[in-house]
Structures are given as structure tokens and as C-alpha cells.
Design an enzyme around this catalytic site. Structure first.
Site, PDB file in Angstrom:
ATOM      1  N   LYS A  60      26.030  -6.630  16.899  1.00  0.00           N
ATOM      2  CA  LYS A  60      24.823  -6.085  16.265  1.00  0.00           C
ATOM      3  C   LYS A  60      23.725  -5.990  17.303  1.00  0.00           C
ATOM      4  O   LYS A  60      23.716  -6.742  18.279  1.00  0.00           O
ATOM      5  CB  LYS A  60      24.359  -7.006  15.126  1.00  0.00           C
ATOM      6  CG  LYS A  60      23.519  -6.302  14.089  1.00  0.00           C
ATOM      7  CD  LYS A  60      24.375  -5.508  13.114  1.00  0.00           C
ATOM      8  CE  LYS A  60      23.549  -4.797  12.084  1.00  0.00           C
ATOM      9  NZ  LYS A  60      24.385  -4.261  10.991  1.00  0.00           N
TER      10      LYS A  60
HETATM   11  P1  NAD Z   1      17.088   1.796   5.519  1.00  0.00           P
HETATM   12  O1  NAD Z   1      16.111   1.524   6.598  1.00  0.00           O
HETATM   13  O2  NAD Z   1      17.637   3.163   5.369  1.00  0.00           O
HETATM   14  O3  NAD Z   1      16.455   1.389   4.096  1.00  0.00           O
HETATM   15  C1  NAD Z   1      15.930   0.118   3.835  1.00  0.00           C
HETATM   16  C2  NAD Z   1      15.245   0.156   2.466  1.00  0.00           C
HETATM   17  O4  NAD Z   1      14.833  -1.164   2.118  1.00  0.00           O
HETATM   18  C3  NAD Z   1      14.008   1.015   2.408  1.00  0.00           C
HETATM   19  O5  NAD Z   1      13.926   1.632   1.137  1.00  0.00           O
HETATM   20  C4  NAD Z   1      12.869  -0.006   2.588  1.00  0.00           C
HETATM   21  O6  NAD Z   1      11.635   0.448   2.016  1.00  0.00           O
HETATM   22  C5  NAD Z   1      13.430  -1.186   1.829  1.00  0.00           C
HETATM   23  N1  NAD Z   1      12.934  -2.495   2.291  1.00  0.00           N
HETATM   24  C6  NAD Z   1      12.819  -2.929   3.566  1.00  0.00           C
HETATM   25  N2  NAD Z   1      12.352  -4.195   3.584  1.00  0.00           N
HETATM   26  C7  NAD Z   1      12.210  -4.567   2.285  1.00  0.00           C
HETATM   27  C8  NAD Z   1      11.779  -5.746   1.649  1.00  0.00           C
HETATM   28  N3  NAD Z   1      11.373  -6.810   2.360  1.00  0.00           N
HETATM   29  N4  NAD Z   1      11.755  -5.770   0.279  1.00  0.00           N
HETATM   30  C9  NAD Z   1      12.158  -4.717  -0.428  1.00  0.00           C
HETATM   31  N5  NAD Z   1      12.571  -3.556   0.123  1.00  0.00           N
HETATM   32  C10 NAD Z   1      12.587  -3.490   1.456  1.00  0.00           C
HETATM   33  O7  NAD Z   1      18.256   0.715   5.712  1.00  0.00           O
HETATM   34  P2  NAD Z   1      19.756   0.814   5.202  1.00  0.00           P
HETATM   35  O8  NAD Z   1      20.571   1.413   6.279  1.00  0.00           O
HETATM   36  O9  NAD Z   1      19.755   1.391   3.833  1.00  0.00           O
HETATM   37  O10 NAD Z   1      20.138  -0.736   5.167  1.00  0.00           O
HETATM   38  C11 NAD Z   1      19.805  -1.561   4.051  1.00  0.00           C
HETATM   39  C12 NAD Z   1      20.663  -2.822   4.099  1.00  0.00           C
HETATM   40  O11 NAD Z   1      22.052  -2.457   4.070  1.00  0.00           O
HETATM   41  C13 NAD Z   1      20.512  -3.698   5.342  1.00  0.00           C
HETATM   42  O12 NAD Z   1      20.718  -5.045   4.974  1.00  0.00           O
HETATM   43  C14 NAD Z   1      21.653  -3.243   6.239  1.00  0.00           C
HETATM   44  O13 NAD Z   1      22.022  -4.220   7.190  1.00  0.00           O
HETATM   45  C15 NAD Z   1      22.729  -3.031   5.184  1.00  0.00           C
HETATM   46  N6  NAD Z   1      23.819  -2.140   5.587  1.00  0.00           N
HETATM   47  C16 NAD Z   1      23.595  -0.872   6.002  1.00  0.00           C
HETATM   48  C17 NAD Z   1      24.657  -0.043   6.338  1.00  0.00           C
HETATM   49  C18 NAD Z   1      24.470   1.402   6.718  1.00  0.00           C
HETATM   50  O14 NAD Z   1      25.487   2.111   6.856  1.00  0.00           O
HETATM   51  N7  NAD Z   1      23.271   1.901   6.869  1.00  0.00           N
HETATM   52  C19 NAD Z   1      25.976  -0.542   6.280  1.00  0.00           C
HETATM   53  C20 NAD Z   1      26.172  -1.853   5.831  1.00  0.00           C
HETATM   54  C21 NAD Z   1      25.090  -2.640   5.484  1.00  0.00           C
END
Ligand code: NAD
Length: 421
Positions: A111
Site C-alpha cells: 500500500k
Molecule cells: P473515494 O475517495 O472515492 O471516496 C471516499 C468517500 O468517503 C467520499 O465520499 C468521502 O466524502 C467519504 N469520506 C471520507 N472520509 C470520511 C469520513 N471520515 N466520514 C465519512 N465519510 C468520509 O475512496 P474509495 O476508493 O471509494 O475508497 C473508500 C474505502 O474503500 C477506503 O477504505 C478504501 O481503502 C476502500 N477500498 C477501495 C477500493 C477501490 O477500488 N477504490 C478497493 C477496496 C477497498
């Protein structure tokens, strides 16, 4: 390890170690392997100077952690966020090791993260930061070494800059160095939607396991970024009534079901929910304790904690985000009979299609979206069955079962490879 001394409520690394320890003890894991698997193989901290648009210089801190590269190249996203810490990156890297092993794709876990506020950077600043970070970690990454992907705050455009920077250094076009790229650069059909689509599949399977009909269920989704928005759409397509969705500033709530067409249209043009008027405004804290059947935390870590777990009303929690439920909260929820599908399986759709993207880049032969989604569904549903089989046989939670499956697969590789001296 004394689990009671770990700070699992605030520190994602210590929460990961807690779950690891529970599963390792169940497996009676060899002490030496225990030591290998609880520390990262390698980690680097880099300083990233960027010339800002006002002429000033700003230096950002970045990390890349490879938890394990025993099963294959490191695999794991890059997070751009002000809250990034080295322990968070270490936890996320280890979760990638377990996730890749649970769905049995031939990657290790890694990561990266940069402490920055991407929304407040201009496009040029973001590009410079990305390219300089890539140059700083260039000896670690590569299609055979470590393959980054998007995470919070990064997207296909950022992946394109990483791919270009790496390719300029190695003097040939190297699409396989990152996944989650734009289609034109060798991205895979279905990759952008894969994590949320997988969350939908895993919610369907979890509901069937609990004897619940998706069409009779309500759900709330925390986060409306890549994972949250597509999860909400997938659940809506399955027939669940999506009553709430949030961004970092708060949630929109409509007990009769949100107008998902309006939500989708708004999120196509905006990063957040501001200006969207199709429900009441409630806080993120209120969203977690809404009276719904399914809760999808799809934003960030430690949002279901010892302080709010007793008030959670959902019967099923499917972890779209990494590390959203603290161990103490999980114990409280388990006692209430809540089924939690853990992050290392629930959100593994992203890394599974990243694997497909990497395979397609290496073959130079590309699949259509139907092919991708069919293969994704087979891998995820099979993995779900495997995890639930272990949970039933050993009478453990789905999380402990997933960790047991992963630790078993990773340790088998260490045993076969032996220790190079
Ligand atoms: P992103 O940046 O596209 O979206 C994050 C969202 O969470 C946004 O809507 C933001 O406003 C909201 N947010 C951020 N901090 C917050 C908080 N403290 N309280 C409430 N809402 C909050 O990110 P993403 O890619 O959608 O990732 C979200 C989660 O999923 C993370 O934990 C990431 O590690 C995990 N994840 C992502 C992927 C991927 O393919 N993008 C894959 C596996 C896991």
C-alpha cells in the site's frame, strides 16, 4: 502478543494485528511464521517537493509499504489524504496480503500513501506530486515487483501519470505497472465499478445466508466515492431500498428510498452530495445507527466503534471500506447476532479485477465487461462459500474464517519456498 494491550479503537495496524492474532491462534500458527507475517517485508518514506501554483515550494511526505511479496508482486492502492499515517499504510498493506490470499489471486500485499489534501491541489500540482512520488518509489514498483492501484483520493487519471512516469524511466510503455488505469491505456473493462459491484454480490450472498430477501431489505451506505456510489447502485439494482448515502460532510436520508437516478446523475458531475436535494440531512454518526437491514460502511476506518456498536440496528454489515469496524465493536455486534462480512472479502472485487487487468496487460489481449463480471462473480461467490465453510466448521466469525484462510495460504508459500539465507 497481548491483545488487550492493543489500541484497536484508533490504530488500524493494531486492529489488523488483533484479528491476525485471533486467527493465528486458531490455526496454531508456527511462531516463526507468526513473526514473519506480523511485520512488513519492506517500507519506505519519501519526501516529495512540489512547486505550487503561487510559486512556493511545499514538501509532502509519502510512504510505500510492502507487507508480503511471497505469493507474487505486491498489490495495493495509493491513498492521497491528510489523515495518512505510516501505521495506516502498514495496516492497509497487510490487509492486501490477506485479501489477495482470500480470493486466491497471485499477489502479495502492499500500500502507498501521501499526506495531502488532493481536493485543494490544482491539477498541475496533483500531477507533479504524483510523478515525483512515483520517481521516489520507482525502485520498488514494477509489473513483477509491486503494482499500485487507486484508493481514497486517487483515480484513473493519477494511475495514468504513474504509468507514464514509470514508462519514461524504464524506456518502454509499461501498462502492467499499475491497475485502475483509463481504458485507453490498458485499463480493464469493469475495473472502476469492480469494488462496488463486488460489494453488491457479497451483500446478496450475505442476505441469502441470513435467510433475508434482498427485495424486502433497506440499506444505508456511508461514502459516495468510488466504492460507496457503485455499492449503492448495485444494491438498488438488487432490489434493496437505499435509504441513506453520505459524503464526509454528512448524509442524505429518505425513509421511502432515495431517488437513485438523481443520486447517480449528481455524482457523475460532482465529487460529493452538496447541492443534491432528495432527502433529509443527517450526520454520518446518525447514518451508522439508522434502522436498516444492511449497513455498508464504504468510506474509511474505525467508523463502527465501541461507542456506537450497541446502537447499530442493521442485521448485516458488508465492509466496503477497509477496517471500518473496530474489534471491540465487532464483539458487541456479534453478541447481537449481526452478520459482518469482513473487508478482506467484501471489497475484494477491486483487486480481483485489478488482477484481470494485470493479466490482460501481460497478454496484450483484452476481455469485454461481461467476461470480466462473470469471472469476478465466480471468484467472489466461491471465496464467500469457502470463508463461510470455514466459519461453520470452526464456529468462528466470517472475519476470523477469512483470516484463517488467508494466513493458511500465505504460510503454505513461505513453507514451500523456505528461508533464503
Ligand atoms: P473515494 O475517495 O472515492 O471516496 C471516499 C468517500 O468517503 C467520499 O465520499 C468521502 O466524502 C467519504 N469520506 C471520507 N472520509 C470520511 C469520513 N471520515 N466520514 C465519512 N465519510 C468520509 O475512496 P474509495 O476508493 O471509494 O475508497 C473508500 C474505502 O474503500 C477506503 O477504505 C478504501 O481503502 C476502500 N477500498 C477501495 C477500493 C477501490 O477500488 N477504490 C478497493 C477496496 C477497498
Amino acid at each position: 502478543m497481548n491483545r488487550d494491550q492493543l489500541n484497536t479503537e484508533d490504530n488500524p495496524l493494531e486492529a489488523m494485528l488483533y484479528h491476525f492474532d485471533v486467527a493465528a491462534r486458531k490455526l496454531a500458527l508456527d511462531e516463526g511464521l507468526y513473526q514473519i507475517l506480523t511485520v512488513p517485508d519492506r517500507e519506505i518514506r519519501v519526501s516529495i517537493p512540489v512547486q505550487m501554483h503561487d510559486g512556493s515550494l511545499q514538501v509532502f511526505a509519502g510512504y510505500r509499504v510492502q507487507h508480503s511479496v511471497a505469493r507474487g508482486p505486491g498489490k495495493g492502492g495509493i491513498r492521497f489524504a491528510p489523515t495518512v499515517t505510516i501505521d495506516e499504510v502498514r495496516a492497509l498493506a497487510a490487509w492486501m496480503t490477506w485479501k489477495c490470499a482470500v480470493v486466491n489471486v497471485p499477489f502479495g500485499g502492499a500500500k502507498g500513501g501521501v499526506i495531502c489534501e488532493p481536493q485543494s491541489l490544482t491539477d498541475t500540482e496533483l500531477e507533479q506530486l504524483t510523478r515525483r512520488y512515483t520517481a521516489a518509489i520507482i525502485d520498488l514498483i514494477g509489473p513483477e515487483r509491486d503494482v499500485p492501484a487507486p484508493d481514497m483520493g486517487t483515480n484513473p487519471k493519477v494511475m495514468a501519470w504513474i504509468m507514464d512516469t514509470y514508462s519514461m524511466h524504464v524506456r518502454h510503455s509499461s501498462p502492467g505497472v499499475v491497475t485502475g488505469k483509463p481504458l485507453e491505456l490498458g485499463g480493464s473493462h469493469g475495473r472502476i465499478r469492480a469494488t462496488g459491484y463486488g460489494v453488491g454480490l457479497m451483500t446478496r450472498e450475505s442476505l441469502y445466508r441470513q435467510g433475508l430477501d434482498p427485495k424486502q431489505c433497506t440499506c444505508a451506505v456511508q461514502g459516495c466515492g468510488n466504492v460507496g456510489s457503485v455499492s449503492a447502485e448495485s444494491l438498488h439494482a438488487l432490489g434493496l431500498k437505499v435509504v441513506a448515502i453520505s459524503d464526509i460532510d454528512g448524509a442524505l436520508y429518505n425513509p421511502d428510498g432515495l431517488d437513485m437516478g438523481a443520486v447517480r446523475a449528481h455524482l457523475r458531475d460532482h465529487r460529493d452530495l452538496s447541492g443534491l436535494d432528495c432527502g433529509d440531512r443527517i450526520s454520518n454518526a446518525d447514518l451508522i445507527t439508522l434502522d436498516v437491514d444492511v449497513l455498508i460502511p464504504a468510506a474509511t476506518e474505525n467508523v463502527i466503534t465501541k461507542d456506537n456498536a450497541a446502537d447499530v440496528k442493521a442485521k448485516v454489515i458488508v465492509e466496503g471500506a477497509n477496517g471500518p469496524t473496530t474489534p471491540v465493536a465487532e464483539n458487541i455486534l456479534e453478541e447481537k447476532g449481526v452478520f459482518i462480512l469482513p473487508d478482506v472479502l467484501a471489497n475484494a472485487g477491486g483487486v480481483t479485477v485489478s488482477y484481470f487487468e494485470w493479466v490482460q496487460n501481460r497478454l496484450g489481449y483484452y476481455w469485454d465487461e461481461r467476461d470480466v463480471n462473470t469471472r469476478l462473480e465466480r471468484i467472489m461467490v466461491d471465496s464467500f462459500q469457502e470463508v463461510c465453510g470455514i466459519a461453520d466448521r470452526h464456529e468462528v466469525s466470517a472475519r476470523t474464517a477469512a483470516y484463517m484462510l488467508a494466513i493458511d495460504r500465505v504460510s503454505a508459500v513461505y513453507k514451500l519456498r523456505g528461508i533464503y539465507a
